[in-house]
Design an enzyme around this catalytic site. Structure first.
Site, PDB file in Angstrom:
ATOM      1  N   SER A  18       0.961  -1.013   0.058  1.00 25.19           N
ATOM      2  CA  SER A  18      -0.029   0.095  -0.126  1.00 25.19           C
ATOM      3  C   SER A  18       0.876   1.428  -0.101  1.00 25.19           C
ATOM      4  CB  SER A  18      -1.054  -0.061   1.107  1.00 25.19           C
ATOM      5  OG  SER A  18      -1.841   1.041   1.178  1.00 25.19           O
ATOM      6  N   HIS A  45      -2.647  -1.170  -3.137  1.00 26.22           N
ATOM      7  CA  HIS A  45      -4.023  -0.155  -2.826  1.00 26.22           C
ATOM      8  C   HIS A  45      -3.809   1.199  -3.694  1.00 26.22           C
ATOM      9  CE1 HIS A  45      -4.480  -2.398   1.409  1.00 26.22           C
ATOM     10  NE2 HIS A  45      -4.877  -2.759   0.284  1.00 26.22           N
ATOM     11  N   ASP A 138      -4.482  -5.120   5.919  1.00 27.02           N
ATOM     12  CA  ASP A 138      -4.817  -5.898   4.677  1.00 27.02           C
ATOM     13  C   ASP A 138      -3.627  -6.678   4.265  1.00 27.02           C
ATOM     14  OD1 ASP A 138      -6.168  -7.036   2.656  1.00 27.02           O
ATOM     15  OD2 ASP A 138      -5.828  -5.311   1.366  1.00 27.02           O
TER      16      ASP A 138
END
Length: 198
Positions: A18, A45, A138
């Protein structure tokens, strides 16, 4: 009657990242040779913007092919597949890619957990999962699924990540994962079998 030996050699690599992902991946993907034997399937992301083109950004830096994943596409070696913005990316049992517009997971679509869990089901103990820099949790659950299936888990050393939360969560969920710097991850992917089993 003797049991046939099982081939534990890696067949694919999944990567989740991310915040800090671009810089991290630029230290790994360009180091892989043109004839690299494994595919890499990657979730980063990103905001759901149609003009986001990670594959285009990396293609000019890499010897392997880099592309945005397409629905029902057959997975090939020496190729890095990036999840399309605003779609979950999964791996089907027949080793094809699949795109899904189901609800976000941990506020993210694409979700690292969704990719990793489907990859663990498809590849079992022939999978390498890697978590890089990121600012949420995540990927921790998905990496745990990879380890449970017998795969290998690598995590960027949190102290070297732009955002340490994602690597920290992954290591908390997977205490047996190897914490490595980006340079060490790149070297491991080029030189190590990554599975130390009989």
């Amino acid at each position: 009657m003797t049991e046939e030996p099982t081939d534990h050699s890696p067949k694919a690599i999944v990567i989740g990242a991310s915040a800090g992902a671009v810089d991290a991946l630029l230290q790994i993907l360009p180091s892989l040779p043109r004839d690299y034997p494994l595919p890499l399937i990657i979730v980063v992301h990103l905001p759901p913007a149609p003009f986001t083109n990670l594959a285009g950004l990396f293609a000019s830096h890499c010897q392997i092919e880099v592309k945005e994943a397409e629905d029902k596409e057959q997975i090939r070696p020496a190729t890095a597949y990036f999840a399309a913005p605003d779609y979950h990316l999964l791996i089907e049992p027949d080793l094809r890619l699949s795109l899904s517009s189901e609800e976000p997971v941990l506020y993210s679509r694409p979700s690292i957990d969704v990719l990793f869990e489907s990859a663990a089901d498809a590849y079992g103990d022939s999978l390498i999962g890697i978590i890089l820099s990121g600012a949420n949790s995540d990927g921790a659950r998905g990496l745990k699924a990879i380890v449970a299936a017998g795969g290998a888990a690598l995590v960027q050393t949190p102290a070297t990540a732009l955002a340490a939360a994602m690597p920290q969560a992954a290591l908390a969920a997977c205490p047996t994962a190897r914490a490595l710097t980006l340079g060490e991850i790149a070297t491991a992917l080029r030189t190590e079998p990554l599975f130390d089993r009989p």
